[in-house]
Design a protein around this motif. Structure first.
Motif, PDB file in Angstrom:
ATOM      1  N   PRO A  76       0.943  -1.291  -0.054  1.00  0.00           N
ATOM      2  CA  PRO A  76       0.123  -0.029   0.034  1.00  0.00           C
ATOM      3  C   PRO A  76       0.890   1.269   0.125  1.00  0.00           C
ATOM      4  O   PRO A  76       0.288   2.212  -0.473  1.00  0.00           O
ATOM      5  CB  PRO A  76      -0.707  -0.158   1.258  1.00  0.00           C
ATOM      6  CG  PRO A  76      -0.939  -1.741   1.608  1.00  0.00           C
ATOM      7  CD  PRO A  76       0.401  -1.995   1.095  1.00  0.00           C
ATOM      8  N   TRP A  81      -0.183   3.158  -5.817  1.00  0.00           N
ATOM      9  CA  TRP A  81      -1.105   1.995  -5.319  1.00  0.00           C
ATOM     10  C   TRP A  81      -2.455   2.115  -5.423  1.00  0.00           C
ATOM     11  O   TRP A  81      -3.141   1.263  -5.686  1.00  0.00           O
ATOM     12  CB  TRP A  81      -0.860   2.094  -3.584  1.00  0.00           C
ATOM     13  CG  TRP A  81      -1.828   1.360  -2.883  1.00  0.00           C
ATOM     14  CD1 TRP A  81      -2.853   1.892  -2.044  1.00  0.00           C
ATOM     15  CD2 TRP A  81      -1.987  -0.137  -3.043  1.00  0.00           C
ATOM     16  NE1 TRP A  81      -3.441   0.804  -1.626  1.00  0.00           N
ATOM     17  CE2 TRP A  81      -3.010  -0.357  -2.226  1.00  0.00           C
ATOM     18  CE3 TRP A  81      -1.308  -1.170  -3.732  1.00  0.00           C
ATOM     19  CZ2 TRP A  81      -3.360  -1.788  -2.030  1.00  0.00           C
ATOM     20  CZ3 TRP A  81      -1.643  -2.435  -3.301  1.00  0.00           C
ATOM     21  CH2 TRP A  81      -2.473  -2.514  -2.614  1.00  0.00           C
ATOM     22  N   THR A  82      -2.869   3.351  -5.794  1.00  0.00           N
ATOM     23  CA  THR A  82      -4.307   3.416  -6.039  1.00  0.00           C
ATOM     24  C   THR A  82      -4.827   2.940  -7.309  1.00  0.00           C
ATOM     25  O   THR A  82      -5.724   2.183  -7.440  1.00  0.00           O
ATOM     26  CB  THR A  82      -4.829   5.018  -6.234  1.00  0.00           C
ATOM     27  OG1 THR A  82      -4.604   5.601  -4.951  1.00  0.00           O
ATOM     28  CG2 THR A  82      -6.210   5.379  -6.606  1.00  0.00           C
ATOM     29  N   SER A  85      -4.387  -0.941  -6.674  1.00  0.00           N
ATOM     30  CA  SER A  85      -5.713  -1.226  -5.825  1.00  0.00           C
ATOM     31  C   SER A  85      -7.035  -1.431  -6.550  1.00  0.00           C
ATOM     32  O   SER A  85      -7.766  -2.531  -6.299  1.00  0.00           O
ATOM     33  CB  SER A  85      -5.812  -0.507  -4.451  1.00  0.00           C
ATOM     34  OG  SER A  85      -6.818  -0.656  -3.766  1.00  0.00           O
ATOM     35  N   ARG A  86      -7.020  -0.491  -7.629  1.00  0.00           N
ATOM     36  CA  ARG A  86      -8.214  -0.617  -8.454  1.00  0.00           C
ATOM     37  C   ARG A  86      -8.314  -1.971  -9.335  1.00  0.00           C
ATOM     38  O   ARG A  86      -9.262  -2.613  -9.616  1.00  0.00           O
ATOM     39  CB  ARG A  86      -8.293   0.523  -9.403  1.00  0.00           C
ATOM     40  CG  ARG A  86      -8.930   1.729  -8.567  1.00  0.00           C
ATOM     41  CD  ARG A  86      -8.836   3.028  -9.056  1.00  0.00           C
ATOM     42  NE  ARG A  86      -9.233   4.081  -8.387  1.00  0.00           N
ATOM     43  CZ  ARG A  86      -8.866   5.403  -8.900  1.00  0.00           C
ATOM     44  NH1 ARG A  86      -8.224   5.816 -10.055  1.00  0.00           N
ATOM     45  NH2 ARG A  86      -9.417   6.557  -8.243  1.00  0.00           N
ATOM     46  N   ALA A  89      -8.906  -5.059  -7.333  1.00  0.00           N
ATOM     47  CA  ALA A  89     -10.644  -4.953  -6.924  1.00  0.00           C
ATOM     48  C   ALA A  89     -11.412  -5.221  -8.104  1.00  0.00           C
ATOM     49  O   ALA A  89     -12.668  -5.811  -8.083  1.00  0.00           O
ATOM     50  CB  ALA A  89     -11.119  -3.594  -6.216  1.00  0.00           C
ATOM     51  N   GLU A 156      -4.300  -7.959  -4.210  1.00  0.00           N
ATOM     52  CA  GLU A 156      -5.686  -8.000  -3.771  1.00  0.00           C
ATOM     53  C   GLU A 156      -5.567  -8.255  -2.026  1.00  0.00           C
ATOM     54  O   GLU A 156      -6.579  -7.735  -1.350  1.00  0.00           O
ATOM     55  CB  GLU A 156      -6.186  -9.145  -4.467  1.00  0.00           C
ATOM     56  CG  GLU A 156      -7.678  -9.629  -3.845  1.00  0.00           C
ATOM     57  CD  GLU A 156      -8.860  -8.462  -4.050  1.00  0.00           C
ATOM     58  OE1 GLU A 156      -9.976  -8.644  -3.458  1.00  0.00           O
ATOM     59  OE2 GLU A 156      -8.781  -7.304  -4.531  1.00  0.00           O
ATOM     60  N   ARG A 159      -5.131  -5.359  -0.376  1.00  0.00           N
ATOM     61  CA  ARG A 159      -6.316  -4.348  -0.436  1.00  0.00           C
ATOM     62  C   ARG A 159      -7.615  -4.634   0.133  1.00  0.00           C
ATOM     63  O   ARG A 159      -8.095  -3.805   0.988  1.00  0.00           O
ATOM     64  CB  ARG A 159      -6.824  -4.423  -1.915  1.00  0.00           C
ATOM     65  CG  ARG A 159      -8.095  -3.427  -2.287  1.00  0.00           C
ATOM     66  CD  ARG A 159      -8.790  -4.091  -3.504  1.00  0.00           C
ATOM     67  NE  ARG A 159      -9.680  -5.022  -3.398  1.00  0.00           N
ATOM     68  CZ  ARG A 159     -10.722  -4.937  -2.752  1.00  0.00           C
ATOM     69  NH1 ARG A 159     -11.244  -4.292  -2.204  1.00  0.00           N
ATOM     70  NH2 ARG A 159     -11.098  -6.301  -2.639  1.00  0.00           N
ATOM     71  N   GLU A 162      -6.327  -3.645   4.015  1.00  0.00           N
ATOM     72  CA  GLU A 162      -6.297  -2.251   4.030  1.00  0.00           C
ATOM     73  C   GLU A 162      -7.899  -1.816   4.173  1.00  0.00           C
ATOM     74  O   GLU A 162      -8.296  -0.848   4.819  1.00  0.00           O
ATOM     75  CB  GLU A 162      -5.732  -1.578   2.756  1.00  0.00           C
ATOM     76  CG  GLU A 162      -5.671   0.133   2.911  1.00  0.00           C
ATOM     77  CD  GLU A 162      -4.779   0.569   1.682  1.00  0.00           C
ATOM     78  OE1 GLU A 162      -4.169   1.405   1.923  1.00  0.00           O
ATOM     79  OE2 GLU A 162      -5.489   0.092   0.716  1.00  0.00           O
ATOM     80  N   SER A 163      -8.774  -2.506   3.577  1.00  0.00           N
ATOM     81  CA  SER A 163     -10.166  -1.982   3.602  1.00  0.00           C
ATOM     82  C   SER A 163     -10.845  -2.655   4.610  1.00  0.00           C
ATOM     83  O   SER A 163     -12.202  -2.513   5.044  1.00  0.00           O
ATOM     84  CB  SER A 163     -11.089  -2.586   2.111  1.00  0.00           C
ATOM     85  OG  SER A 163     -10.923  -4.082   2.393  1.00  0.00           O
TER      86      SER A 163
END
Length: 213
Positions: A76, A81-82, A85-86, A89, A156, A159, A162-163
């Protein structure tokens, strides 16, 4: 190992037999390899199609997998990273396939280019035995696909943690380890060494997940 002794015996019998003889002997080697316990079994016991069918449908990562983007560099705190991460996902079916394949007894990916569908060969998901008529020239191109799958799985897993999806993160990270352990049963030393190293790297990531989250 018995299959290596088989290959050695064949190599000592070859001199200048020509391409036809090489093709015949290559077929014999492939047949022998595909009779090994790491390949032979019921379709329901094998994980290769579950795993690689999902890979064929996975979207491309935000950058090419290589020295700067792999299961050792993804986390992360990395740059961009954005986007990573997308990407993770957006490819839920790949995570599902990793978990499903990890529950199979063997990987079962057969040796030989003609042993896999053309759609697999076009994406490098194949093992070429006796390439260019050279007994020692075996091309394990499918390892690149696995490298990309592991990059996805690592992204993943991070992610999910992190979520706040801790159960999901644990499930995927454990499935990755189980899958790699199954791959370690493959026939060739090249394969075993690579998968053992990826297991070591994945265990290091598990330590990081637990430390961070």
């Amino acid at each position: 190992m018995r299959h290596l002794m088989f290959l050695a015996l064949i190599s000592t019998s070859l001199t200048f037999g020509g391409s036809a003889a090489a093709d015949t002997n290559a077929s014999s080697v492939i047949s022998k390899l595909n009779s090994h316990n790491s390949v032979k079994g019921t379709e329901s016991s094998k994980g290769w199609k579950v795993l690689f069918d999902a890979y064929l449908n996975m979207s491309a990562p935000p950058q090419s997998v290589g020295p700067d983007f792999n299961l050792n560099t993804i986390w992360p705190g990395m740059d961009d990273w954005t986007s990573v991460s997308r990407w993770a996902a957006a490819n839920g079916p790949m995570a599902d396939a990793i978990i499903a394949a990890s529950d199979r007894t063997i990987i079962g990916l057969p040796y030989g280019l003609d042993s896999v569908p053309a759609t697999y060969r076009s994406k490098g998901i194949a093992i070429e035995i006796w390439a260019d008529g050279n007994l020692q020239n075996n091309q394990f191109n499918y390892l690149d696909a696995v490298d990309e799958i592991l990059a996805f799985s690592t992204a993943e897993t991070y992610r999910r943690f992190e979520s706040g999806d801790y159960d999901g993160g644990v499930a995927l990270s454990m499935a990755q380890l189980k899958l790699l352990r199954t791959f370690c049963d493959r026939d060739f030393l090249t394969e075993k060494r690579q998968f053992m190293q990826w297991m070591i790297d994945s265990l290091s990531n598990v330590r990081d997940y637990l430390y961070q989250f």
